[in-house]
Design a protein around this motif. Sequence first.
Motif, PDB file in Angstrom:
ATOM      1  N   LEU A 185     -34.621  32.919  -7.343  1.00  0.00           N
ATOM      2  CA  LEU A 185     -35.097  34.223  -7.810  1.00  0.00           C
ATOM      3  C   LEU A 185     -36.474  34.117  -8.459  1.00  0.00           C
ATOM      4  CD1 LEU A 185     -31.824  35.684  -9.390  1.00  0.00           C
ATOM      5  CD2 LEU A 185     -32.871  36.341  -7.223  1.00  0.00           C
ATOM      6  N   HIS A 186     -36.647  33.116  -9.309  1.00  0.00           N
ATOM      7  CA  HIS A 186     -37.898  32.993 -10.036  1.00  0.00           C
ATOM      8  C   HIS A 186     -39.060  32.615  -9.128  1.00  0.00           C
ATOM      9  CE1 HIS A 186     -36.605  32.910 -14.510  1.00  0.00           C
ATOM     10  NE2 HIS A 186     -35.790  33.668 -13.792  1.00  0.00           N
ATOM     11  N   ARG A 187     -38.771  31.883  -8.059  1.00  0.00           N
ATOM     12  CA  ARG A 187     -39.840  31.573  -7.106  1.00  0.00           C
ATOM     13  C   ARG A 187     -40.309  32.818  -6.360  1.00  0.00           C
ATOM     14  NH1 ARG A 187     -37.507  25.793  -4.703  1.00  0.00           N
ATOM     15  NH2 ARG A 187     -38.513  24.476  -6.291  1.00  0.00           N
ATOM     16  N   LEU A 188     -39.443  33.825  -6.323  1.00  0.00           N
ATOM     17  CA  LEU A 188     -39.816  35.110  -5.732  1.00  0.00           C
ATOM     18  C   LEU A 188     -40.314  36.083  -6.805  1.00  0.00           C
ATOM     19  CD1 LEU A 188     -36.872  35.622  -3.200  1.00  0.00           C
ATOM     20  CD2 LEU A 188     -39.221  34.937  -2.686  1.00  0.00           C
ATOM     21  N   SER A 189     -40.501  35.561  -8.025  1.00  0.00           N
ATOM     22  CA  SER A 189     -40.981  36.364  -9.170  1.00  0.00           C
ATOM     23  C   SER A 189     -40.034  37.511  -9.494  1.00  0.00           C
ATOM     24  CB  SER A 189     -42.398  36.889  -8.891  1.00  0.00           C
ATOM     25  OG  SER A 189     -43.311  35.814  -8.752  1.00  0.00           O
ATOM     26  N   ILE A 190     -38.725  37.212  -9.480  1.00  0.00           N
ATOM     27  CA  ILE A 190     -37.703  38.188  -9.851  1.00  0.00           C
ATOM     28  C   ILE A 190     -36.946  37.659 -11.061  1.00  0.00           C
ATOM     29  CG2 ILE A 190     -35.547  39.306  -9.136  1.00  0.00           C
ATOM     30  CD1 ILE A 190     -36.656  39.303  -6.272  1.00  0.00           C
ATOM     31  N   TRP A 191     -36.883  38.467 -12.125  1.00  0.00           N
ATOM     32  CA  TRP A 191     -36.134  38.090 -13.315  1.00  0.00           C
ATOM     33  C   TRP A 191     -34.786  38.821 -13.267  1.00  0.00           C
ATOM     34  CZ3 TRP A 191     -39.732  35.083 -12.992  1.00  0.00           C
ATOM     35  CH2 TRP A 191     -41.061  35.296 -13.336  1.00  0.00           C
ATOM     36  N   GLU A 202     -39.557  35.600 -17.845  1.00  0.00           N
ATOM     37  CA  GLU A 202     -38.976  34.390 -17.271  1.00  0.00           C
ATOM     38  C   GLU A 202     -38.143  33.621 -18.291  1.00  0.00           C
ATOM     39  OE1 GLU A 202     -40.453  30.662 -14.458  1.00  0.00           O
ATOM     40  OE2 GLU A 202     -41.923  31.892 -15.524  1.00  0.00           O
ATOM     41  N   GLN A 203     -38.641  33.512 -19.523  1.00  0.00           N
ATOM     42  CA  GLN A 203     -37.929  32.749 -20.542  1.00  0.00           C
ATOM     43  C   GLN A 203     -36.638  33.437 -20.992  1.00  0.00           C
ATOM     44  OE1 GLN A 203     -41.442  33.163 -20.852  1.00  0.00           O
ATOM     45  NE2 GLN A 203     -41.546  31.201 -19.768  1.00  0.00           N
ATOM     46  N   SER A 204     -36.506  34.738 -20.710  1.00  0.00           N
ATOM     47  CA  SER A 204     -35.270  35.449 -21.058  1.00  0.00           C
ATOM     48  C   SER A 204     -34.114  34.939 -20.209  1.00  0.00           C
ATOM     49  CB  SER A 204     -35.448  36.957 -20.861  1.00  0.00           C
ATOM     50  OG  SER A 204     -36.552  37.439 -21.592  1.00  0.00           O
ATOM     51  N   ASP A 205     -34.362  34.701 -18.925  1.00  0.00           N
ATOM     52  CA  ASP A 205     -33.341  34.119 -18.044  1.00  0.00           C
ATOM     53  C   ASP A 205     -33.017  32.690 -18.456  1.00  0.00           C
ATOM     54  OD1 ASP A 205     -32.860  36.318 -16.464  1.00  0.00           O
ATOM     55  OD2 ASP A 205     -34.202  35.717 -14.845  1.00  0.00           O
ATOM     56  N   ILE A 206     -34.024  31.949 -18.901  1.00  0.00           N
ATOM     57  CA  ILE A 206     -33.816  30.566 -19.343  1.00  0.00           C
ATOM     58  C   ILE A 206     -32.867  30.535 -20.539  1.00  0.00           C
ATOM     59  CG2 ILE A 206     -34.999  28.637 -20.496  1.00  0.00           C
ATOM     60  CD1 ILE A 206     -37.362  29.199 -18.549  1.00  0.00           C
ATOM     61  N   TYR A 207     -33.075  31.449 -21.481  1.00  0.00           N
ATOM     62  CA  TYR A 207     -32.174  31.561 -22.627  1.00  0.00           C
ATOM     63  C   TYR A 207     -30.740  31.824 -22.160  1.00  0.00           C
ATOM     64  CZ  TYR A 207     -30.260  33.285 -27.075  1.00  0.00           C
ATOM     65  OH  TYR A 207     -29.493  33.469 -28.202  1.00  0.00           O
ATOM     66  N   ALA A 208     -30.575  32.741 -21.209  1.00  0.00           N
ATOM     67  CA  ALA A 208     -29.243  33.123 -20.741  1.00  0.00           C
ATOM     68  C   ALA A 208     -28.529  31.970 -20.034  1.00  0.00           C
ATOM     69  CB  ALA A 208     -29.350  34.326 -19.807  1.00  0.00           C
ATOM     70  N   VAL A 209     -29.273  31.121 -19.315  1.00  0.00           N
ATOM     71  CA  VAL A 209     -28.657  29.949 -18.670  1.00  0.00           C
ATOM     72  C   VAL A 209     -28.081  29.020 -19.735  1.00  0.00           C
ATOM     73  CG1 VAL A 209     -29.084  27.885 -17.280  1.00  0.00           C
ATOM     74  CG2 VAL A 209     -30.092  30.069 -16.593  1.00  0.00           C
ATOM     75  N   GLY A 210     -28.821  28.822 -20.816  1.00  0.00           N
ATOM     76  CA  GLY A 210     -28.304  28.014 -21.927  1.00  0.00           C
ATOM     77  C   GLY A 210     -27.055  28.626 -22.525  1.00  0.00           C
ATOM     78  N   ALA A 211     -27.023  29.954 -22.625  1.00  0.00           N
ATOM     79  CA  ALA A 211     -25.850  30.647 -23.170  1.00  0.00           C
ATOM     80  C   ALA A 211     -24.629  30.493 -22.259  1.00  0.00           C
ATOM     81  CB  ALA A 211     -26.170  32.132 -23.374  1.00  0.00           C
ATOM     82  N   ILE A 212     -24.853  30.435 -20.953  1.00  0.00           N
ATOM     83  CA  ILE A 212     -23.743  30.224 -20.008  1.00  0.00           C
ATOM     84  C   ILE A 212     -23.139  28.834 -20.204  1.00  0.00           C
ATOM     85  CG2 ILE A 212     -23.147  29.923 -17.571  1.00  0.00           C
ATOM     86  CD1 ILE A 212     -23.375  32.835 -18.394  1.00  0.00           C
ATOM     87  N   LEU A 213     -23.988  27.826 -20.430  1.00  0.00           N
ATOM     88  CA  LEU A 213     -23.459  26.492 -20.712  1.00  0.00           C
ATOM     89  C   LEU A 213     -22.612  26.514 -21.974  1.00  0.00           C
ATOM     90  CD1 LEU A 213     -23.228  23.455 -20.290  1.00  0.00           C
ATOM     91  CD2 LEU A 213     -25.400  23.188 -21.498  1.00  0.00           C
TER      92      LEU A 213
END
Length: 459
Positions: A119-125, A179-190
């Motif tokens: 998704l991020h490589r396609l510039s989609i958050w 972009e960093q908002s999705d990064i935060y959410a991935v950490g929350a999923i862990l």
Amino acid sequence: MHSQLLFGKYKIEEQIGIGGFSRVYRCSHVTMGISVAVKQIEISNRTQSVVQNESEILKILKHPGIPTLYDIQKDEKYYYLIEEFFEGEVLSSYIHKQSLDLENIGKIMISLLEIMLYLHRLSIWYLDLQPDNIIVQEGQVALVDFGNAVKKGEQYSQSYFHGTLGYAAPEQYYGEAGEQSDIYAVGAILYFLFYQKTPGKTELSEEKEMPLSIKEWMQHAMKHQKEERYQTMEEMKQAAEELFQKRTGNNKEISLTITFAGSIRRIGTTHISLAFAEYLGKRGFQVFYQEENDSGAVQSMSDTYQLKTDNGVIQFPHFQAFPYYYNMVQEPEIRCDIKIRDFGVLTEEKKEEYEKSDSCILVLGVKPWEQKEEKLLLETKQPIWLYNFSDSEEYRKVLKKGKKSCFRVPVFLNYQKPDEGAERFFSQLYQSISGEKQQKERWCFWRKWTGKRRKLEKQ
């Protein structure tokens, strides 16, 4: 609405999801016989732009973990998005029906990161990563519900909260996203996978220990200030692979075998080797502990703490253990980073098998009766000597004999919670085994009669 027919071709079978202004149904196509997911969204000024945005994004996405958009329909009250249906379970239900170890968690996280990177490589958050939007299919994941997703450059300030509480990054509470908002959410999923709770809802006293390296990765992703997190999803995925990929490979082999044995019974061999397994497991290694003696200690601990057993393997919090079954149960094929074999008391019969390792460790005492079978011990292949139940002065006498690969074992009662001294001891022991450079430690002793400290004089 069960069995209702939508648009003459989609038969509603069951409701599989519900949101603030939408419902999702599993439907069967009456002529083609396939299942589809139908997202029903209330018509309003707000949802019109949401439906348009979601459909436009789904049209450009081609990934096996993202649903294909088949059709868009509308009636007097609702919009309908007809999408590909994924078999499996939402993550919020899946974790309560499965026993998740670090290997399973690693598979899920790597699979999720691959989708997020696409998704991020396609510039989609994505901007709404949470357990109800993730479907697990045999260890792989799929991502559904793109109602909050945006294209880069199309973010805008909002007067309402955007995301899911506990998983949305702090900046989303103020109508900002990136972009960093999705990064935060991935950490929350862990966090959710490990603790089975939403971040912020777990009391510290309830949290179990997470391997230190993995915890640091999660904390880096969930920094309050977005500038302090991983800056790209690619950077985050590369860091995750260093932690998890070794646990998900199909051809993984044991990389290090360590054997423990003692000079006599009750010298502390099992206590030390179990604590070492726990220490390594907490630091992110996948450890397999094999009991090679008839003490019954592993099974006794399993019964006491009511640990889970899978095909004869006992699941400790940070490592797996295979009890001694008197050769009546075949040892399973286990892929791990480190294998620890506890032989109990070293005997002539065990010596050959004990020496089949990358590192041999002997546990003994300094008293004459604790150094039984001295000749057998001395003939053992390049062992590391651990002196247990010895005080400082006794240990100094051992050092005077010129033995280099030896350590004094500090006193610690609970193998699961070693104190600072024990942690330092295990760190130095692992450095000795792995060949890492050891940090020098300054030894000091106290005069009993004055309480003053003096440094140990050079020998």
